[in-house]
Design an enzyme around this catalytic site. Sequence first.
Site, mmCIF file in Angstrom:
data_model
loop_
_atom_site.group_PDB
_atom_site.id
_atom_site.type_symbol
_atom_site.label_atom_id
_atom_site.label_comp_id
_atom_site.label_asym_id
_atom_site.label_seq_id
_atom_site.Cartn_x
_atom_site.Cartn_y
_atom_site.Cartn_z
ATOM 1 N N HIS A 26 0.804 -1.231 0.000
ATOM 2 C CA HIS A 26 0.000 0.000 0.000
ATOM 3 C C HIS A 26 0.833 1.275 0.000
ATOM 4 O O HIS A 26 0.289 2.373 -0.069
ATOM 5 C CB HIS A 26 -0.945 0.023 1.209
ATOM 6 C CG HIS A 26 -0.236 0.328 2.499
ATOM 7 N ND1 HIS A 26 0.434 -0.625 3.207
ATOM 8 C CD2 HIS A 26 -0.071 1.498 3.173
ATOM 9 C CE1 HIS A 26 0.969 -0.078 4.286
ATOM 10 N NE2 HIS A 26 0.689 1.217 4.272
HETATM 11 C C1 UD1 Z 1 -1.731 5.340 6.242
HETATM 12 C C2 UD1 Z 1 -0.391 5.786 6.821
HETATM 13 C C3 UD1 Z 1 0.631 4.694 6.666
HETATM 14 C C4 UD1 Z 1 0.140 3.378 7.201
HETATM 15 C C5 UD1 Z 1 -1.197 3.050 6.546
HETATM 16 C C6 UD1 Z 1 -1.756 1.746 7.049
HETATM 17 C C7 UD1 Z 1 0.130 8.184 6.677
HETATM 18 C C8 UD1 Z 1 0.936 9.186 5.954
HETATM 19 N N1 UD1 Z 1 0.121 6.970 6.124
HETATM 20 O O1 UD1 Z 1 -1.553 5.193 4.842
HETATM 21 O O2 UD1 Z 1 1.803 5.059 7.373
HETATM 22 O O3 UD1 Z 1 1.067 2.352 6.944
HETATM 23 O O4 UD1 Z 1 -2.115 4.113 6.818
HETATM 24 O O5 UD1 Z 1 -2.986 1.451 6.531
HETATM 25 O O6 UD1 Z 1 -0.447 8.497 7.682
HETATM 26 N N2 UD1 Z 1 -9.276 4.796 2.867
HETATM 27 C C9 UD1 Z 1 -10.472 4.082 2.849
HETATM 28 N N3 UD1 Z 1 -10.947 3.648 4.043
HETATM 29 C C10 UD1 Z 1 -10.313 3.883 5.218
HETATM 30 C C11 UD1 Z 1 -9.109 4.609 5.186
HETATM 31 C C12 UD1 Z 1 -8.602 5.050 3.995
HETATM 32 O O7 UD1 Z 1 -11.071 3.858 1.828
HETATM 33 O O8 UD1 Z 1 -10.813 3.479 6.276
HETATM 34 C C13 UD1 Z 1 -8.744 5.301 1.585
HETATM 35 C C14 UD1 Z 1 -8.650 6.813 1.631
HETATM 36 O O9 UD1 Z 1 -9.767 7.393 1.102
HETATM 37 C C15 UD1 Z 1 -7.410 7.125 0.846
HETATM 38 C C16 UD1 Z 1 -6.597 5.860 0.929
HETATM 39 O O10 UD1 Z 1 -7.408 4.836 1.469
HETATM 40 O O11 UD1 Z 1 -7.703 7.391 -0.481
HETATM 41 C C17 UD1 Z 1 -5.367 6.056 1.750
HETATM 42 O O12 UD1 Z 1 -5.654 6.379 3.113
HETATM 43 P P1 UD1 Z 1 -4.662 7.328 3.947
HETATM 44 O O13 UD1 Z 1 -5.052 7.376 5.358
HETATM 45 O O14 UD1 Z 1 -4.485 8.583 3.234
HETATM 46 O O15 UD1 Z 1 -3.256 6.644 3.878
HETATM 47 P P2 UD1 Z 1 -2.820 5.142 3.881
HETATM 48 O O16 UD1 Z 1 -2.315 4.820 2.540
HETATM 49 O O17 UD1 Z 1 -3.866 4.251 4.468
#
Ligand code: UD1
Length: 395
Positions: free
Chosen positions: A221
């Site tokens: 991811h």
């Molecule tokens: C975040 C953390 C990363 C960690 C990861 C674990 C930061 C910079 N990154 O990355 O260190 O390893 O979490 O999962 O804080 N989304 C959903 N549902 C959710 C959460 C997110 O659909 O419950 C989608 C969001 O809309 C977004 C994408 O997933 O488009 C990424 O989520 P985001 O929290 O921005 O970062 P992660 O890649 O999850």
Amino acid sequence: MGAGSGPEEPVGAGRPLLIHLVCGARPNFMKVAPLYHALSAKSWATPVIVHTGQHYDVNMSGSFFSEFGLPKPHVSLGVGSGSHAEQTARVMVAYEKVLQEQRPDLVVVVGDVNSTMAATLAASKLGVKVAHLEAGLRSFDRRMPEEINRLVTDVLADVLWAPSQDAVDNLLAEGIPPARIILVGNIMIDCLEMFRDRIERQRTYSDYGQTKGTYGVVTIHRPSNVDEPLILRELCGILERVSESIPLVFPVHPRTRQRIAADGLLREAQGERRLFLPEPLGYAAFMSLVFNARLVVTDSGGIQEETTYLGIPCLTLRENTERPVTVTHGTNRLCAPGELLSRVCEILKDGPRPAPSIKFWDGRTAERVVEAIGCEFGRPKGVESEVRSLEVPLN
Ligand code: UD1
């Protein structure tokens, strides 16, 4: 949750310490759970769970609360997704109000996600004491958002709880005063040991028609692997080829799912019958997959540690790691996408290796943290017996 006392009341006046445990994203929940339970066993502590809402889906957040026997978050900031600046700013604005109302004695932040840094900034600016659990990890790669979060958090936090000696050394090299640093060990291992029985009762592999030791687990991811369509396309192709040597179970993170879907790679990947692409799994179900896997391919931080602790070969699809002890002492190997297939074949030829022993990766980190908090605020000792008697309710 009660609002705690005013700032004028001296800490140590006999009331329980109000301790905020800040979590926001999936890898935070397994770090907060052992600490919440250990603090709840203390009459002198009132742990308060603050959920920023960075992750909000049931399978990225909600399921972990019920699985870990945690209460509903006492405070929910509901910030949701956004750019880094948006997410960080929303946590700061929302959390500042909570801090002003509640005036906690201590804010504990964990890991390296945007919520970790944002809560640290908000609390530090209000003069609220901050402790960072999992301090001192460094990839020395500022292209990673997490590295920026680690640097900012550690320079501001008052107390730095490090998971390993290399993390202590990093902090000392950055000029952090030694008195602020304590080697407490790896809290992820506490969570694994706390739920070991439940994990060992599961047979998640059978959902994918597999048996013990016959398959690999994949998680990917990181922005560096999934945000660039060409890189992700290449990786998907390589995983398909690897799956011809060993079946792969790849629970797909939402960030990765979005990119795979956007670039039409999902169908390609699903077309290969030995590559399974479920939604993200709960903790025990996922750890059951890892416990019984022949190997793991990942870009996650925590999984590098869990596989090292369990002695399971891990190939990390990154140029660097902030967890070097998993390479020097453990089963982890950094790997470029182009090397993956040959590394997998090497592992498949190799026999099993013994799990290493790393100092304080022993399931007792929460005890050491509670003891450190007790010392910091002059609270009574006798930590061990109370924490050992803890029982986590089964769901
Ligand atoms: C975040 C953390 C990363 C960690 C990861 C674990 C930061 C910079 N990154 O990355 O260190 O390893 O979490 O999962 O804080 N989304 C959903 N549902 C959710 C959460 C997110 O659909 O419950 C989608 C969001 O809309 C977004 C994408 O997933 O488009 C990424 O989520 P985001 O929290 O921005 O970062 P992660 O890649 O999850």
